[in-house]
Design a protein around this motif. Structure first.
Motif, PDB file in Angstrom:
ATOM      1  N   CYS A 185      53.010  27.729  25.610  1.00 61.68           N
ATOM      2  CA  CYS A 185      52.817  28.914  26.466  1.00 61.68           C
ATOM      3  C   CYS A 185      51.887  29.903  25.763  1.00 61.68           C
ATOM      4  CB  CYS A 185      54.155  29.604  26.744  1.00 61.68           C
ATOM      5  SG  CYS A 185      55.262  28.615  27.723  1.00 61.68           S
ATOM      6  N   HIS A 186      52.147  30.138  24.468  1.00 64.07           N
ATOM      7  CA  HIS A 186      51.336  31.084  23.682  1.00 64.07           C
ATOM      8  C   HIS A 186      49.857  30.670  23.731  1.00 64.07           C
ATOM      9  CE1 HIS A 186      50.335  33.678  20.258  1.00 64.07           C
ATOM     10  NE2 HIS A 186      49.841  32.629  19.611  1.00 64.07           N
ATOM     11  N   ALA A 187      49.602  29.378  23.500  1.00 63.34           N
ATOM     12  CA  ALA A 187      48.215  28.894  23.439  1.00 63.34           C
ATOM     13  C   ALA A 187      47.551  28.968  24.816  1.00 63.34           C
ATOM     14  CB  ALA A 187      48.197  27.457  22.918  1.00 63.34           C
ATOM     15  N   VAL A 188      48.275  28.535  25.857  1.00 61.39           N
ATOM     16  CA  VAL A 188      47.680  28.513  27.202  1.00 61.39           C
ATOM     17  C   VAL A 188      47.369  29.937  27.670  1.00 61.39           C
ATOM     18  CG1 VAL A 188      48.183  27.985  29.625  1.00 61.39           C
ATOM     19  CG2 VAL A 188      48.696  26.310  27.856  1.00 61.39           C
ATOM     20  N   TRP A 189      48.296  30.851  27.421  1.00 62.35           N
ATOM     21  CA  TRP A 189      48.070  32.239  27.857  1.00 62.35           C
ATOM     22  C   TRP A 189      46.895  32.858  27.098  1.00 62.35           C
ATOM     23  CZ3 TRP A 189      51.770  35.830  30.590  1.00 62.35           C
ATOM     24  CH2 TRP A 189      52.630  35.117  31.423  1.00 62.35           C
ATOM     25  N   TYR A 190      46.752  32.501  25.819  1.00 58.43           N
ATOM     26  CA  TYR A 190      45.623  33.041  25.050  1.00 58.43           C
ATOM     27  C   TYR A 190      44.293  32.494  25.568  1.00 58.43           C
ATOM     28  CZ  TYR A 190      46.494  36.307  21.297  1.00 58.43           C
ATOM     29  OH  TYR A 190      46.723  37.459  20.602  1.00 58.43           O
ATOM     30  N   VAL A 191      44.254  31.179  25.826  1.00 56.34           N
ATOM     31  CA  VAL A 191      43.011  30.564  26.314  1.00 56.34           C
ATOM     32  C   VAL A 191      42.622  31.213  27.643  1.00 56.34           C
ATOM     33  CG1 VAL A 191      42.001  28.416  27.209  1.00 56.34           C
ATOM     34  CG2 VAL A 191      43.331  28.382  25.094  1.00 56.34           C
ATOM     35  N   ASN A 192      43.622  31.433  28.499  1.00 56.68           N
ATOM     36  CA  ASN A 192      43.357  32.080  29.789  1.00 56.68           C
ATOM     37  C   ASN A 192      42.764  33.479  29.565  1.00 56.68           C
ATOM     38  OD1 ASN A 192      43.508  32.430  32.654  1.00 56.68           O
ATOM     39  ND2 ASN A 192      45.269  33.763  32.288  1.00 56.68           N
ATOM     40  N   TYR A 193      43.317  34.176  28.575  1.00 62.75           N
ATOM     41  CA  TYR A 193      42.804  35.523  28.267  1.00 62.75           C
ATOM     42  C   TYR A 193      41.334  35.456  27.824  1.00 62.75           C
ATOM     43  CZ  TYR A 193      41.721  39.288  24.980  1.00 62.75           C
ATOM     44  OH  TYR A 193      41.074  40.276  24.282  1.00 62.75           O
ATOM     45  N   VAL A 195      39.133  33.307  28.583  1.00 61.95           N
ATOM     46  CA  VAL A 195      38.283  32.990  29.740  1.00 61.95           C
ATOM     47  C   VAL A 195      38.143  34.222  30.634  1.00 61.95           C
ATOM     48  CG1 VAL A 195      38.081  31.547  31.813  1.00 61.95           C
ATOM     49  CG2 VAL A 195      38.890  30.543  29.663  1.00 61.95           C
ATOM     50  N   GLN A 196      39.286  34.853  30.961  1.00 56.03           N
ATOM     51  CA  GLN A 196      39.263  36.024  31.860  1.00 56.03           C
ATOM     52  C   GLN A 196      38.417  37.155  31.282  1.00 56.03           C
ATOM     53  OE1 GLN A 196      40.852  36.223  34.877  1.00 56.03           O
ATOM     54  NE2 GLN A 196      41.603  34.131  34.655  1.00 56.03           N
ATOM     55  N   ALA A 197      38.528  37.345  29.949  1.00 57.72           N
ATOM     56  CA  ALA A 197      37.817  38.465  29.317  1.00 57.72           C
ATOM     57  C   ALA A 197      36.382  38.085  28.956  1.00 57.72           C
ATOM     58  CB  ALA A 197      38.582  38.912  28.076  1.00 57.72           C
ATOM     59  N   GLY A 198      36.018  36.823  29.176  1.00 56.05           N
ATOM     60  CA  GLY A 198      34.654  36.358  28.885  1.00 56.05           C
ATOM     61  C   GLY A 198      34.329  36.386  27.399  1.00 56.05           C
ATOM     62  N   VAL A 199      35.345  36.095  26.547  1.00 56.37           N
ATOM     63  CA  VAL A 199      35.108  36.166  25.094  1.00 56.37           C
ATOM     64  C   VAL A 199      35.340  34.804  24.415  1.00 56.37           C
ATOM     65  CG1 VAL A 199      35.641  38.626  24.886  1.00 56.37           C
ATOM     66  CG2 VAL A 199      37.496  36.958  24.760  1.00 56.37           C
ATOM     67  N   VAL A 200      35.240  33.729  25.178  1.00 57.74           N
ATOM     68  CA  VAL A 200      35.571  32.407  24.628  1.00 57.74           C
ATOM     69  C   VAL A 200      34.747  32.123  23.375  1.00 57.74           C
ATOM     70  CG1 VAL A 200      35.584  29.922  25.092  1.00 57.74           C
ATOM     71  CG2 VAL A 200      36.203  31.529  26.900  1.00 57.74           C
ATOM     72  N   LYS A 201      33.413  32.274  23.493  1.00 58.63           N
ATOM     73  CA  LYS A 201      32.524  31.918  22.383  1.00 58.63           C
ATOM     74  C   LYS A 201      32.813  32.774  21.148  1.00 58.63           C
ATOM     75  CE  LYS A 201      27.802  30.409  22.212  1.00 58.63           C
ATOM     76  NZ  LYS A 201      26.482  30.725  22.689  1.00 58.63           N
ATOM     77  N   LYS A 202      32.962  34.077  21.419  1.00 62.19           N
ATOM     78  CA  LYS A 202      33.183  35.022  20.313  1.00 62.19           C
ATOM     79  C   LYS A 202      34.496  34.708  19.583  1.00 62.19           C
ATOM     80  CE  LYS A 202      33.768  39.969  19.614  1.00 62.19           C
ATOM     81  NZ  LYS A 202      34.822  40.720  20.223  1.00 62.19           N
ATOM     82  N   ARG A 203      35.580  34.519  20.361  1.00 64.30           N
ATOM     83  CA  ARG A 203      36.889  34.341  19.733  1.00 64.30           C
ATOM     84  C   ARG A 203      37.029  32.978  19.055  1.00 64.30           C
ATOM     85  NH1 ARG A 203      40.844  37.858  20.313  1.00 64.30           N
ATOM     86  NH2 ARG A 203      41.125  37.103  18.200  1.00 64.30           N
ATOM     87  N   LEU A 204      36.313  31.969  19.591  1.00 66.34           N
ATOM     88  CA  LEU A 204      36.460  30.641  18.978  1.00 66.34           C
ATOM     89  C   LEU A 204      35.785  30.553  17.613  1.00 66.34           C
ATOM     90  CD1 LEU A 204      36.279  28.033  21.879  1.00 66.34           C
ATOM     91  CD2 LEU A 204      38.254  29.025  20.767  1.00 66.34           C
ATOM     92  N   SER A 205      35.018  31.577  17.251  1.00 66.05           N
ATOM     93  CA  SER A 205      34.431  31.549  15.901  1.00 66.05           C
ATOM     94  C   SER A 205      35.214  32.478  14.955  1.00 66.05           C
ATOM     95  CB  SER A 205      32.957  31.958  15.960  1.00 66.05           C
ATOM     96  OG  SER A 205      32.865  33.195  16.620  1.00 66.05           O
ATOM     97  N   ASP A 206      36.285  33.064  15.469  1.00 63.59           N
ATOM     98  CA  ASP A 206      37.125  33.940  14.649  1.00 63.59           C
ATOM     99  C   ASP A 206      38.066  33.075  13.791  1.00 63.59           C
ATOM    100  OD1 ASP A 206      39.038  35.622  13.672  1.00 63.59           O
ATOM    101  OD2 ASP A 206      39.248  36.801  15.514  1.00 63.59           O
ATOM    102  N   PRO A 207      38.059  33.239  12.441  1.00 60.28           N
ATOM    103  CA  PRO A 207      38.892  32.380  11.578  1.00 60.28           C
ATOM    104  C   PRO A 207      40.367  32.371  11.985  1.00 60.28           C
ATOM    105  CG  PRO A 207      37.461  33.770  10.250  1.00 60.28           C
ATOM    106  CD  PRO A 207      37.243  34.180  11.664  1.00 60.28           C
TER     107      PRO A 207
END
Ligand SMILES: Cc1cc2nc3c(=O)[nH]c(=O)nc-3n(C[C@H](O)[C@H](O)[C@H](O)COP(=O)(O)OP(=O)(O)OC[C@H]3O[C@@H](n4cnc5c(N)ncnc54)[C@H](O)[C@@H]3O)c2cc1C
Length: 570
Positions: A185-193, A195-207
């Motif tokens: 649940c934690h992971a799915v809700w974060y991934v959704n966030y 996507v919704q916030a349009g920060v996928v690329k930025k956050r996926l490079s965060d250590p």
């Protein structure tokens, strides 16, 4: 009613407030593990008070058919006790064939609902709050989860639940599934966030996010390799990955979020404590390893230091974990290192003043294969590591003192567990001044060869002349022709070499068909309505299931029964 959660723009103070709530609910989730512990202590207190009152009322007349005992059975308390026993029996039954017990499913449902409540409570409309809450509540369960997997004799949960590591292991599996669900649940809700916030690329490079993703992937590997299907395919794959990932997970979570650190440190301390205790409880002895003639059984005699042998003598039916140190590993093995990760459970079949004897089937796995190789070296006494003794038999009651009749059922190599208990219970019965006919042993095996390990010892005459032992030799010629290459089962039955006897080592005193368990159970229970009966079984799963079904009919009639199924695999 619309969707309650939204991405909010919080002030610094509001974020601080959220942090405090996250920490608080993590602590609530962790401390709530005390609820089942306290509930169990209260339950035990209730049982103790009830049995003490019953004992004081019945003390002047212990005869099961006495009028006092009959009256007490018919009383409201007696009726309640009988209904309670039926309910407990029902809860302990499998939900469906091969599944966990009903009680475990209900407990898992209740616990998951409680944790979900803690995930949602006081999160308001804040989407990120509930998302983080799933993570914190899941992590708060890690210490208890690690505690449930502890095998050392100092396991705190084994102590408070008067249980043993193999019984706690079933709850470890359930707790693992609940943690997996919450982290999913934690992971799915974060991934959704993202996507919704349009920060996928930025956050996926965060250590921090990368570490979280790696931990989640590893968690999925653990969950998949823990499935029964994989465990059956290769216990090594399951075990090595479980151990390694279980350990790697902790530093990953430590660096993923600072709020989780307290739980990570607690889990690590428990893990290290368990390893240290287990190492201290391990001895190395120079073993005598021999093949039991005409069988695929190996007899292993291992010397045990005098300081420790008393623990083995204290209770029959305990088991040890056996591992093979470097000096005893097969020279031609392609992966001798695998033994560093392996320790296999085997029941202590005999205890002498100086050593213990194990009787084990050679299967296709690395440990029994290596021991099979050692058995070929007739004069060698290879060093073998033994950890223990362990097992729930340490907490068995005194059957002779607490039960009127005892029925013991062994299938194949399950006799390594049942036979020592039989001999011990006979001694207890004699000490209590009760008739030895009140203890019966039913031993079913495909061929008489399976009994050689027992009859070539000092027990030979005791077994041969004992009319309370019924031996069933179930292998027929048709059976051999029908299943010439039948694979070796792991649950207590034994496959044997082709064999021509001049004289069988034991007689088929019970017959040459499978034992009629229904008839045997009915005969045991029909002696008197007030008699308390203990039934213990160790053998193939199907046999234990069938026996439980027959005993259950008597529990439904209100009979007081102690039932234990010792399983050789979990
Ligand atoms: C409490 C207990 C007592 C047992 N007593 C006996 C006995 O007296 N005689 C006998 O022949 N067999 C006994 N067994 C079964 C025995 O442990 C396995 O047959 C043996 O470990 C197989 O080893 P392997 O190297 O051939 O195969 P592996 O591939 O190592 O294991 C095969 C199977 O053994 C079981 N197993 C292996 N390691 C573990 C472990 N660490 N924890 C739990 N299960 C494990 C699993 O079911 C696994 O699928 C007992 C099992 C248990 C759980």
């Amino acid at each position: 009613m619309g969707w309650p959660y939204h991405l909010l723009d919080l002030t610094h103070e509001q974020k601080h407030e959220r942090r405090l709530l996250l920490d608080r609910y993590g602590i609530y989730a962790q401390l709530s593990a005390l609820i089942p512990i306290l509930a169990y202590q209260l339950y035990r207190l209730g049982v103790w008070v009830y049995s003490e009152r019953k004992r004081s009322k019945a003390s002047y007349s212990a005869i099961p058919s006495s009028p006092t005992l009959k009256r007490s059975r018919a009383s409201t308390a007696g009726n309640f006790a009988s209904k309670w026993r039926s309910t407990v029996w029902w809860l302990e039954g499998e939900l469906a064939t091969g599944w966990s017990s009903r009680g475990q499913f209900i407990a898992a449902g209740v616990w998951t609902s409680w944790l979900l409540f803690l995930c949602v409570q006081n999160t308001g409309e804040d989407y990120l709050h509930i998302t983080k809450r799933f993570g914190v509540v899941a992590a708060s369960q890690f210490p208890v989860h690690y505690m449930l997997s502890m095998k050392s004799q100092y396991s705190p949960l084994a102590f408070v639940f008067r249980s043993s590591h193999e019984q706690l292991n079933a709850w470890h599996r359930i707790s693992g599934r609940i943690i997996h669900f919450l982290l999913l649940c934690h992971a799915v809700w974060y991934v959704n966030y993202f996507v919704q916030a349009g920060v996928v690329k930025k956050r996926l490079s965060d250590p921090v996010v990368i570490v979280g993703i790696i931990a989640f992937l590893l968690l999925n590997i653990i969950a998949t390799t823990s499935l029964e299907l994989v465990r059956r395919w290769s216990y090594r794959v399951f075990f090595v990955l479980h151990l390694m990932i279980g350990l790697w997970m902790l530093p990953l979570l430590f660096f993923h979020a600072s709020a989780l650190r307290v739980y990570v440190i607690e889990a690590l301390v428990l893990f290290l404590f368990d390893i240290a205790c287990r190492n201290l409880d391990t001895v190395t002895g120079f073993a005598t390893v021999t093949m039991v003639p005409h069988t695929k059984l190996i007899k292993l005699k291992v010397p045990i230091p005098a300081s420790k042998i008393r623990r083995f003598q204290a209770k029959p039916g305990q088991h040890v974990y056996l591992s093979i140190p470097p000096a005893s590993r097969p020279l031609l093995s392609s992966s001798p290192w695998i033994h560093d990760f392996l320790f296999n459970p085997f029941t202590v079949a005999e205890v002498s003043p100086t050593d213990i004897t194990l009787v084990l089937r050679t299967l296709r796995g690395p440990t029994t294969k290596a021991l099979g190789g050692l058995a070929q070296l007739s004069k060698a006494t290879p060093p073998i590591k033994i950890e223990g003794p362990l097992g729930c038999s340490q907490r068995f009651p005194n059957f002779a003192a607490n039960y009127d009749r005892v029925l013991l059922v062994a299938g194949g190599v399950g006799s390594t567990f049942i036979l020592p208990i039989y001999l011990n219970t006979r001694e207890q019965m004699a000490a209590e001044g009760k008739s030895l006919d009140h203890v019966k042993l039913v031993w079913s095996m495909r061929s008489a060869a399976e009994a050689i390990w027992a009859v070539d010892s000092e027990r030979k005459h005791a077994i041969a002349e004992d009319k309370n032992i019924k031996i069933f030799l179930t292998r027929s010629q048709a059976d051999d022709q029908e299943h010439p290459d039948k694979s070796i089962p792991v649950d207590g039955s034994v496959e044997l070499d082709e064999l021509q006897w001049t004289e069988e080592p034991v007689e088929a005193t019970g017959g040459r068909d499978r034992p009629d368990l229904g008839k045997i159970v009915d005969e045991t229970f029909r002696h008197g309505n007030a008699e308390r009966v203990a039934v213990l079984v160790c053998g193939p799963k199907q046999m234990a299931r069938e026996l439980r079904g027959h005993v259950g009919k008597w529990v439904e009639k209100g009979r007081d029964v102690y039932f234990h199924n010792e399983s050789f695999g979990w």
